[in-house]
Scaffold this motif. Structure first.
Motif, PDB file in Angstrom:
ATOM      1  N   LEU A   1       0.803  -1.219   0.000  1.00  0.00           N
ATOM      2  CA  LEU A   1       0.000   0.000   0.000  1.00  0.00           C
ATOM      3  C   LEU A   1       0.840   1.275   0.000  1.00  0.00           C
ATOM      4  CD1 LEU A   1      -2.655  -1.205   2.595  1.00  0.00           C
ATOM      5  CD2 LEU A   1      -2.870  -1.153   0.099  1.00  0.00           C
ATOM      6  N   SER A   2       2.155   1.121  -0.070  1.00  0.00           N
ATOM      7  CA  SER A   2       3.067   2.262  -0.086  1.00  0.00           C
ATOM      8  C   SER A   2       3.997   2.115  -1.289  1.00  0.00           C
ATOM      9  CB  SER A   2       3.879   2.286   1.221  1.00  0.00           C
ATOM     10  OG  SER A   2       4.864   3.286   1.191  1.00  0.00           O
ATOM     11  N   PRO A   3       4.114   3.139  -2.126  1.00  0.00           N
ATOM     12  CA  PRO A   3       4.941   3.020  -3.330  1.00  0.00           C
ATOM     13  C   PRO A   3       6.385   2.598  -3.041  1.00  0.00           C
ATOM     14  CG  PRO A   3       3.717   5.084  -3.365  1.00  0.00           C
ATOM     15  CD  PRO A   3       3.490   4.457  -2.028  1.00  0.00           C
ATOM     16  N   GLU A   4       6.967   3.133  -2.013  1.00  0.00           N
ATOM     17  CA  GLU A   4       8.343   2.792  -1.623  1.00  0.00           C
ATOM     18  C   GLU A   4       8.375   2.605  -0.111  1.00  0.00           C
ATOM     19  OE1 GLU A   4      11.108   2.249  -3.531  1.00  0.00           O
ATOM     20  OE2 GLU A   4       9.837   2.506  -5.300  1.00  0.00           O
ATOM     21  N   TRP A   5       8.021   1.413   0.346  1.00  0.00           N
ATOM     22  CA  TRP A   5       7.969   1.117   1.780  1.00  0.00           C
ATOM     23  C   TRP A   5       9.332   1.257   2.393  1.00  0.00           C
ATOM     24  CZ3 TRP A   5       4.285   0.105   5.348  1.00  0.00           C
ATOM     25  CH2 TRP A   5       4.717  -0.392   6.574  1.00  0.00           C
ATOM     26  N   PRO A   6       9.503   1.842   3.526  1.00  0.00           N
ATOM     27  CA  PRO A   6       8.547   2.608   4.310  1.00  0.00           C
ATOM     28  C   PRO A   6       8.698   4.111   4.102  1.00  0.00           C
ATOM     29  CG  PRO A   6      10.418   2.126   5.698  1.00  0.00           C
ATOM     30  CD  PRO A   6      10.712   1.550   4.321  1.00  0.00           C
ATOM     31  N   ASP A   7       9.428   4.500   3.069  1.00  0.00           N
ATOM     32  CA  ASP A   7       9.742   5.922   2.892  1.00  0.00           C
ATOM     33  C   ASP A   7       8.585   6.765   2.364  1.00  0.00           C
ATOM     34  OD1 ASP A   7      12.395   5.492   3.770  1.00  0.00           O
ATOM     35  OD2 ASP A   7      12.926   4.760   1.778  1.00  0.00           O
ATOM     36  N   ASP A   8       7.758   6.185   1.501  1.00  0.00           N
ATOM     37  CA  ASP A   8       6.654   6.953   0.916  1.00  0.00           C
ATOM     38  C   ASP A   8       5.350   6.703   1.665  1.00  0.00           C
ATOM     39  OD1 ASP A   8       8.320   7.983  -0.998  1.00  0.00           O
ATOM     40  OD2 ASP A   8       7.663   6.622  -2.587  1.00  0.00           O
ATOM     41  N   PRO A   9       4.627   7.760   1.975  1.00  0.00           N
ATOM     42  CA  PRO A   9       3.337   7.595   2.648  1.00  0.00           C
ATOM     43  C   PRO A   9       2.354   6.781   1.809  1.00  0.00           C
ATOM     44  CG  PRO A   9       4.029   9.886   2.716  1.00  0.00           C
ATOM     45  CD  PRO A   9       4.969   9.167   1.779  1.00  0.00           C
ATOM     46  N   SER A  10       1.427   6.160   2.511  1.00  0.00           N
ATOM     47  CA  SER A  10       0.366   5.396   1.866  1.00  0.00           C
ATOM     48  C   SER A  10      -0.895   6.244   1.821  1.00  0.00           C
ATOM     49  CB  SER A  10       0.100   4.114   2.664  1.00  0.00           C
ATOM     50  OG  SER A  10      -1.008   3.430   2.138  1.00  0.00           O
ATOM     51  N   THR A  11      -1.648   6.117   0.742  1.00  0.00           N
ATOM     52  CA  THR A  11      -2.927   6.812   0.666  1.00  0.00           C
ATOM     53  C   THR A  11      -4.010   6.042   1.432  1.00  0.00           C
ATOM     54  OG1 THR A  11      -3.448   5.707  -1.419  1.00  0.00           O
ATOM     55  CG2 THR A  11      -2.399   7.890  -1.554  1.00  0.00           C
ATOM     56  N   ASP A  12      -3.743   4.807   1.776  1.00  0.00           N
ATOM     57  CA  ASP A  12      -4.661   3.989   2.558  1.00  0.00           C
ATOM     58  C   ASP A  12      -4.435   4.297   4.045  1.00  0.00           C
ATOM     59  OD1 ASP A  12      -6.384   1.291   2.558  1.00  0.00           O
ATOM     60  OD2 ASP A  12      -4.931   1.212   4.189  1.00  0.00           O
ATOM     61  N   PRO A  13      -5.468   4.712   4.788  1.00  0.00           N
ATOM     62  CA  PRO A  13      -5.270   5.089   6.195  1.00  0.00           C
ATOM     63  C   PRO A  13      -4.661   3.979   7.061  1.00  0.00           C
ATOM     64  CG  PRO A  13      -7.431   5.797   5.447  1.00  0.00           C
ATOM     65  CD  PRO A  13      -6.847   4.945   4.356  1.00  0.00           C
ATOM     66  N   ALA A  14      -5.118   2.741   6.882  1.00  0.00           N
ATOM     67  CA  ALA A  14      -4.553   1.639   7.665  1.00  0.00           C
ATOM     68  C   ALA A  14      -3.109   1.366   7.239  1.00  0.00           C
ATOM     69  CB  ALA A  14      -5.400   0.385   7.510  1.00  0.00           C
ATOM     70  N   GLY A  15      -2.845   1.453   5.941  1.00  0.00           N
ATOM     71  CA  GLY A  15      -1.478   1.270   5.460  1.00  0.00           C
ATOM     72  C   GLY A  15      -0.539   2.334   5.990  1.00  0.00           C
ATOM     73  N   GLU A  16      -1.041   3.553   6.081  1.00  0.00           N
ATOM     74  CA  GLU A  16      -0.230   4.648   6.620  1.00  0.00           C
ATOM     75  C   GLU A  16       0.032   4.444   8.106  1.00  0.00           C
ATOM     76  OE1 GLU A  16       1.991   8.208   6.858  1.00  0.00           O
ATOM     77  OE2 GLU A  16       1.629   6.691   5.322  1.00  0.00           O
ATOM     78  N   ALA A  17      -0.964   3.967   8.840  1.00  0.00           N
ATOM     79  CA  ALA A  17      -0.762   3.685  10.266  1.00  0.00           C
ATOM     80  C   ALA A  17       0.294   2.597  10.448  1.00  0.00           C
ATOM     81  CB  ALA A  17      -2.077   3.272  10.920  1.00  0.00           C
ATOM     82  N   ALA A  18       0.245   1.560   9.616  1.00  0.00           N
ATOM     83  CA  ALA A  18       1.237   0.484   9.697  1.00  0.00           C
ATOM     84  C   ALA A  18       2.628   0.989   9.331  1.00  0.00           C
ATOM     85  CB  ALA A  18       0.836  -0.674   8.792  1.00  0.00           C
ATOM     86  N   ARG A  19       2.701   1.855   8.332  1.00  0.00           N
ATOM     87  CA  ARG A  19       3.988   2.413   7.908  1.00  0.00           C
ATOM     88  C   ARG A  19       4.599   3.255   9.018  1.00  0.00           C
ATOM     89  NH1 ARG A  19       6.497   6.884   5.760  1.00  0.00           N
ATOM     90  NH2 ARG A  19       4.710   8.193   6.246  1.00  0.00           N
ATOM     91  N   ARG A  20       3.790   4.115   9.637  1.00  0.00           N
ATOM     92  CA  ARG A  20       4.293   4.955  10.727  1.00  0.00           C
ATOM     93  C   ARG A  20       4.666   4.108  11.937  1.00  0.00           C
ATOM     94  NH1 ARG A  20      -0.237   9.368  10.801  1.00  0.00           N
ATOM     95  NH2 ARG A  20      -0.188   8.641  12.922  1.00  0.00           N
TER      96      ARG A  20
END
Length: 89
Positions: A13-32
């Motif tokens: 859900l992130s173009p370049e995990w974990p550097d790029d934010p995700s537009t999916d709210p749950a994906g962004e929470a997991a990334r952060r």
């Protein structure tokens, strides 16, 4: 009965995990969460953190790589053992 398609991993859900934010709210929470976990681990070995948190080392590595979603029990154990707030809403 129709089969459900497999759930995306956070990294999907992130173009370049974990550097790029995700537009999916749950994906962004997991990334952060993964970024906060990486910062809290610092120079320690993941094996050391896994022992302290009483978690499988692979579980922590998969969270850091965005290959799995952290569950509530895992979040609690990591926050408690690292004495850090890793999940922010």
């Amino acid at each position: 009965m129709a089969r459900k398609s497999p759930r995306s991993t956070p990294a999907m859900l992130s173009p370049e995990w974990p550097d790029d934010p995700s537009t999916d709210p749950a994906g962004e929470a997991a990334r952060r969460f993964a970024l906060n976990l990486k910062a809290a681990i610092g120079d320690r070995a993941v094996r050391e953190v896994s022992r302290a948190a009483d978690l499988d080392e692979g579980t922590i590595r998969k969270i850091l790589l965005g290959q799995s979603w952290p569950d509530l029990r895992t979040i609690w154990k990591l926050e408690s053992s690292l004495d850090a707030q890793l999940y922010f809403r």
